[in-house]
Design a protein around this motif. Structure first.
Motif, mmCIF file in Angstrom:
data_model
loop_
_atom_site.group_PDB
_atom_site.id
_atom_site.type_symbol
_atom_site.label_atom_id
_atom_site.label_comp_id
_atom_site.label_asym_id
_atom_site.label_seq_id
_atom_site.Cartn_x
_atom_site.Cartn_y
_atom_site.Cartn_z
ATOM 1 N N ALA A 11 20.637 -20.006 -8.124
ATOM 2 C CA ALA A 11 19.770 -21.076 -7.660
ATOM 3 C C ALA A 11 20.030 -22.244 -8.240
ATOM 4 N N GLY A 12 19.867 -22.610 -9.720
ATOM 5 C CA GLY A 12 20.138 -23.877 -10.343
ATOM 6 C C GLY A 12 21.378 -24.360 -10.128
ATOM 7 N N VAL A 69 16.585 -25.468 -2.576
ATOM 8 C CA VAL A 69 16.315 -24.412 -3.791
ATOM 9 C C VAL A 69 14.945 -23.783 -3.735
ATOM 10 N N ALA A 70 13.973 -24.346 -4.030
ATOM 11 C CA ALA A 70 12.868 -23.914 -4.050
ATOM 12 C C ALA A 70 12.346 -23.302 -2.597
ATOM 13 N N ALA A 71 12.530 -23.879 -1.512
ATOM 14 C CA ALA A 71 12.295 -23.098 -0.262
ATOM 15 C C ALA A 71 13.184 -21.661 -0.122
ATOM 16 N N GLY A 72 14.213 -21.686 -0.773
ATOM 17 C CA GLY A 72 15.113 -20.625 -0.549
ATOM 18 C C GLY A 72 14.444 -19.291 -1.547
ATOM 19 N N ALA A 73 14.127 -19.817 -2.784
ATOM 20 C CA ALA A 73 13.351 -18.928 -3.617
ATOM 21 C C ALA A 73 12.299 -18.194 -2.779
ATOM 22 N N VAL A 74 11.311 -19.172 -2.378
ATOM 23 C CA VAL A 74 10.133 -18.528 -1.692
ATOM 24 C C VAL A 74 10.532 -17.790 -0.774
ATOM 25 N N HIS A 98 21.981 -19.204 -0.397
ATOM 26 C CA HIS A 98 22.494 -18.478 -1.466
ATOM 27 C C HIS A 98 21.312 -18.002 -2.404
ATOM 28 N N THR A 99 20.468 -18.800 -2.682
ATOM 29 C CA THR A 99 19.334 -18.786 -3.241
ATOM 30 C C THR A 99 18.245 -17.598 -2.892
ATOM 31 N N ALA A 100 18.338 -17.903 -1.446
ATOM 32 C CA ALA A 100 17.204 -16.756 -0.726
ATOM 33 C C ALA A 100 17.933 -15.411 -0.939
ATOM 34 N N GLY A 101 19.096 -15.102 -0.636
ATOM 35 C CA GLY A 101 19.905 -13.988 -0.853
ATOM 36 C C GLY A 101 20.021 -13.247 -2.082
#
Length: 217
Positions: free
Chosen positions: A178-179, A192-197, A148-151
């Motif tokens: 993300a949060g 979440v951090a990995a998804g954001a990256v 979800h965060t990545a997208g």
């Protein structure tokens, strides 16, 4: 009285010392990784205590817009809306959003299929945890990374760059998506951090390789 070792034994001794030093370094690295993982688990456990709170549930439900199909619909709406309104800049932004979304999701899926990590909710409720390379067996062990965060980050980053007037709301929504994944018990902070990256990387790749001739001026 000092004794000198034969030349061959001297080499073996130096090699043994080097191996011992490397072993100590590996153990130290392993300890750091374990400490970080433990802190990550504890942070997720603490945040997930609020997973039944109405606000967390509401925001969690809203964050489902970043799931694969809903996010594809959002991108398609941008493409179609731009075409209907005769706004090529919006149409192109929608196409880039879709491309970044697909790229981020494809990489995320490869990682999830080859790396198992128990979701926080399952860890808490079933008192079981697994984090290792290997083929995942279902949604309960596909915590890493946060899709979800990545997208959301991939799409919001494209919007912020190509449609600057949407930057604040787009990035704010992505940040919310993300949060909320940690308190709702779906992901650990590192997920979440990995998804954001991953999302930022997907957007960067799309911007870097998108043909300049197709850019709207």
């Amino acid at each position: 009285m000092l004794q000198c070792l034969p030349h061959g034994q001297h080499k073996i001794s130096k090699k043994a010392i080097q191996m011992g030093t490397n072993s100590q370094k590996n153990e130290a690295s392993s300890d750091v990784v374990m400490a970080v993982e433990q802190a990550d688990k504890e942070a997720a456990r603490s945040a997930a205590r609020h997973r039944h709170h109405p606000v967390v549930k509401t925001l969690g439900a809203a964050s489902e817009i970043a799931d694969q199909i809903p996010l594809s619909i959002v991108c398609s709406a941008m493409i179609g809306g731009g075409a209907i309104a005769g706004r090529p800049q919006i149409t192109q932004a929608g196409l880039k959003m879709m491309t970044a979304h697909v790229l981020a999701n494809s990489v995320k899926r490869i990682i999830k299929n080859n790396f198992k990590r128990t979701r926080p909710k399952v860890m808490i409720e079933e008192q079981t945890y697994e984090c290792e390379a290997g083929e995942s067996e279902g949604g309960h062990d596909t915590s890493f990374p946060s899709g979800h965060t990545a997208g959301a980050v991939a799409v919001a980053t494209v919007m912020a760059r190509d449609l600057p007037q949407t930057a604040v709301p787009a990035l704010a929504i992505a940040a919310m998506i993300a949060g909320i994944q940690v308190p709702r018990g779906k992901h650990y902070p590192i997920d979440v951090a990995a998804g954001a990256v991953l999302g930022f990387a997907a957007a960067y790749v799309v911007h870097a390789f998108w043909p300049q001739s197709q850019e709207s001026r």
